[in-house]
Write an enzyme that holds these catalytic residues in place. Structure first.
Site, PDB file in Angstrom:
ATOM      1  N   ASP A 173       8.693  13.493  35.777  1.00 17.90           N
ATOM      2  CA  ASP A 173       8.863  12.034  35.836  1.00 17.90           C
ATOM      3  C   ASP A 173       9.234  11.505  34.451  1.00 17.90           C
ATOM      4  O   ASP A 173      10.070  10.602  34.321  1.00 17.90           O
ATOM      5  CB  ASP A 173       7.584  11.336  36.334  1.00 17.90           C
ATOM      6  CG  ASP A 173       7.613  11.092  37.844  1.00 17.90           C
ATOM      7  OD1 ASP A 173       8.232  11.903  38.564  1.00 17.90           O
ATOM      8  OD2 ASP A 173       7.013  10.109  38.301  1.00 17.90           O
ATOM      9  N   ASP A 177       4.982  18.356  37.832  1.00 17.23           N
ATOM     10  CA  ASP A 177       5.151  17.072  38.514  1.00 17.23           C
ATOM     11  C   ASP A 177       5.207  15.945  37.484  1.00 17.23           C
ATOM     12  O   ASP A 177       6.086  15.085  37.530  1.00 17.23           O
ATOM     13  CB  ASP A 177       3.972  16.850  39.478  1.00 17.23           C
ATOM     14  CG  ASP A 177       4.052  15.513  40.172  1.00 17.23           C
ATOM     15  OD1 ASP A 177       5.139  15.171  40.671  1.00 17.23           O
ATOM     16  OD2 ASP A 177       3.035  14.787  40.196  1.00 17.23           O
ATOM     17  N   TYR A 234      -2.361  21.917  43.471  1.00 14.57           N
ATOM     18  CA  TYR A 234      -1.800  21.475  44.748  1.00 14.57           C
ATOM     19  C   TYR A 234      -2.243  22.343  45.924  1.00 14.57           C
ATOM     20  O   TYR A 234      -2.009  21.996  47.073  1.00 14.57           O
ATOM     21  CB  TYR A 234      -0.264  21.495  44.688  1.00 14.57           C
ATOM     22  CG  TYR A 234       0.334  20.267  44.049  1.00 14.57           C
ATOM     23  CD1 TYR A 234       0.129  19.988  42.703  1.00 14.57           C
ATOM     24  CD2 TYR A 234       1.109  19.383  44.782  1.00 14.57           C
ATOM     25  CE1 TYR A 234       0.684  18.868  42.114  1.00 14.57           C
ATOM     26  CE2 TYR A 234       1.669  18.251  44.201  1.00 14.57           C
ATOM     27  CZ  TYR A 234       1.453  18.001  42.874  1.00 14.57           C
ATOM     28  OH  TYR A 234       2.010  16.876  42.298  1.00 14.57           O
ATOM     29  N   ASP A 278       0.598  18.052  26.431  1.00 17.38           N
ATOM     30  CA  ASP A 278       0.611  16.741  25.769  1.00 17.38           C
ATOM     31  C   ASP A 278       1.671  16.717  24.659  1.00 17.38           C
ATOM     32  O   ASP A 278       2.469  15.783  24.561  1.00 17.38           O
ATOM     33  CB  ASP A 278      -0.786  16.355  25.240  1.00 17.38           C
ATOM     34  CG  ASP A 278      -1.500  17.476  24.503  1.00 17.38           C
ATOM     35  OD1 ASP A 278      -1.007  18.626  24.517  1.00 17.38           O
ATOM     36  OD2 ASP A 278      -2.554  17.212  23.901  1.00 17.38           O
ATOM     37  N   LYS A 281      -1.815  24.179  28.925  1.00 18.29           N
ATOM     38  CA  LYS A 281      -2.871  23.562  28.123  1.00 18.29           C
ATOM     39  C   LYS A 281      -3.875  24.679  27.852  1.00 18.29           C
ATOM     40  O   LYS A 281      -5.027  24.627  28.284  1.00 18.29           O
ATOM     41  CB  LYS A 281      -3.484  22.387  28.921  1.00 18.29           C
ATOM     42  CG  LYS A 281      -4.488  21.564  28.168  1.00 18.29           C
ATOM     43  CD  LYS A 281      -3.871  20.615  27.138  1.00 18.29           C
ATOM     44  CE  LYS A 281      -4.956  19.889  26.372  1.00 18.29           C
ATOM     45  NZ  LYS A 281      -4.457  19.051  25.284  1.00 18.29           N
TER      46      LYS A 281
HETATM   47  C1  IPM Z   1       7.289  15.101  43.751  1.00 19.69           C
HETATM   48  C2  IPM Z   1       6.324  14.135  44.390  1.00 19.69           C
HETATM   49  C3  IPM Z   1       5.357  14.916  45.272  1.00 19.69           C
HETATM   50  C4  IPM Z   1       4.591  15.863  44.364  1.00 19.69           C
HETATM   51  C5  IPM Z   1       4.397  14.030  46.087  1.00 19.69           C
HETATM   52  C6  IPM Z   1       5.142  13.034  46.950  1.00 19.69           C
HETATM   53  C7  IPM Z   1       3.454  14.860  46.927  1.00 19.69           C
HETATM   54  O1  IPM Z   1       5.673  13.385  43.436  1.00 19.69           O
HETATM   55  O2  IPM Z   1       8.022  15.786  44.481  1.00 19.69           O
HETATM   56  O3  IPM Z   1       7.336  15.167  42.515  1.00 19.69           O
HETATM   57  O4  IPM Z   1       3.568  15.492  43.790  1.00 19.69           O
HETATM   58  O5  IPM Z   1       5.028  17.007  44.237  1.00 19.69           O
HETATM   59 MN    MN Z   2       6.352  13.758  41.403  1.00 16.81          MN
END
Ligand code: IPM
Ligand code: MN
Length: 349
Positions: free
Chosen positions: A247, A243, A137, A219, A187
């Site tokens: 999710d 990140d 990032y 993974d 990894k």
């Molecule tokens: C998160 C989001 C952000 C990230 C995006 C919107 C830049 O996905 O906060 O997880 O990748 O960190």
């Molecule tokens: Mn995210």
């Protein structure tokens, strides 16, 4: 109370899409919890986002950033809009705030909540500590020979010893307060340079802080999060892995609508920023269907960070109670159910 009421300056940055809808609910609940627990919030409205950018051509003016530095915390809704090219708001606003305010920990708790189907991933209660200022990032890289057959695009992952160490230290201290178990997710079998640094730092910090260190490749960690999540307590990982796996954690604990995050400056030399994990969801803006629970749970993390843990527990428990009763179909119904629940907590205490 009177003069003794504790007061905090919090910037309310609703942002784009459903951000305003969900943070309005969170803000109201924070105020209600404050009345019960003897503190008040001095909210500062901060209208940044797609609309502001399209009107002014600026994403985050330096003066606004200076004002934000003077607050105790920032409550953010969501960033990103189809009317602005991808990356402009994400990099210029969200990532700039994370980097310039040095919010080096992204704290993302994941817990099985009442009434929520975890797709069989039972016994799930862990916290992901995501490094938030470095890795892929950081913005290192570029494009050369653009538009030719030899066009070359690079993204470099930056990992500094100081940056990795402060993040791992935070995670190890958190693990020590929980079950004493820390898992490094990376990894190391492929990313041998960054992996080696992360591993050596994690081993050193874990030994110093007397926590048990475990390791999983990213993974495999995804597989275990589904098949055996009970093995995780505190996970520490780099920016992009964090990140992605958060999710997945969100999907296993009721979806993005229920997931909270705190971008922390653990040293408290400036404000920390709290935001739901979900995005601006332009497809459901204005339908009244946005789930405010992620924003409310993020506000709970904020209250905890501000030093109001009892109020934080009230917000968290209210979300659990509403979920336990089957959840709610609309933002408004969520707001009403949560405030009823909070009032109930007040009466029964
Ligand atoms: C998160 C989001 C952000 C990230 C995006 C919107 C830049 O996905 O906060 O997880 O990748 O960190
Ligand atoms: Mn995210």
């Amino acid at each position: 109370m009177g003069d003794h009421v504790r007061s905090y300056v919090v910037a309310h940055l609703p942002g784009d899409g459903i951000g305003p809808e969900v943070t309005a609910v969170a803000r109201d609940l924070v105020d209600r919890a404050g009345k019960r627990h003897g503190f008040s919030i001095d909210w500062r409205d901060c209208p940044l986002g797609a609309g502001y950018y399209l009107r002014t051509g600026q994403v985050l003016p330096d003066e606004v950033l200076q004002d934000l530095r003077k607050t105790d915390a920032i409550m953010l809704g969501a960033v990103g809009s189809p009317s602005v090219p991808p990356g402009v708001l994400e990099r210029g606003l969200l990532l700039r705030l994370r980097f310039d305010l040095d919010l080096y920990v992204n704290l993302r708790p994941a817990r099985q909540r009442p009434g929520v189907d975890t797709a069989g991933a039972d016994d799930l209660d862990f916290v992901v500590v995501r490094e938030n200022t470095e890795g892929l990032y950081a913005g290192a890289g570029g494009i050369v020979h653009r538009g030719t057959a030899f066009e070359t695009a690079t993204e470099e992952s930056l990992n500094t010893r100081a940056g990795v160490e402060r993040c791992v230290r935070y995670a190890a201290a958190l693990a020590a307060k929980r079950t004493g178990k820390l898992t490094l997710v990376h990894k190391t079998n492929v990313l041998t340079n960054a992996g080696s640094l992360w591993m050596r730092v994690a081993q050193q910090v874990a030994a110093e802080q007397h926590v048990q260190l475990d390791y999983a490749h990213v993974d495999a960690a995804c597989l275990y999060m589904v098949s055996d999540p009970g093995r995780f307590d505190v996970i520490v990982t780099d920016n992009l892995f964090g990140d992605i796996i958060t999710d997945l954690a969100a999907a296993l604990t009721g979806g993005l609508g229920l997931s909270a995050s705190g971008n922390l400056n653990p040293d408290k030399t400036g404000p920390s920023m709290f935001e739901p994990v979900h995005g601006s969801a332009p497809d459901i803006v204005g339908t009244g269907k946005a789930n405010p629970a992620g924003a409310v749970l993020s506000a709970a993390l904020m209250l905890d960070h501000l030093g109001e843990p009892a109020a934080a527990v009230d917000l968290d428990s209210a979300v659990d109670a509403v979920l336990g009763a089957g959840g709610q179909p609309t933002t408004q119904a969520w707001a009403e159910a949560l405030s009823a629940q909070l009032a109930h907590t007040e009466v029964t205490r």
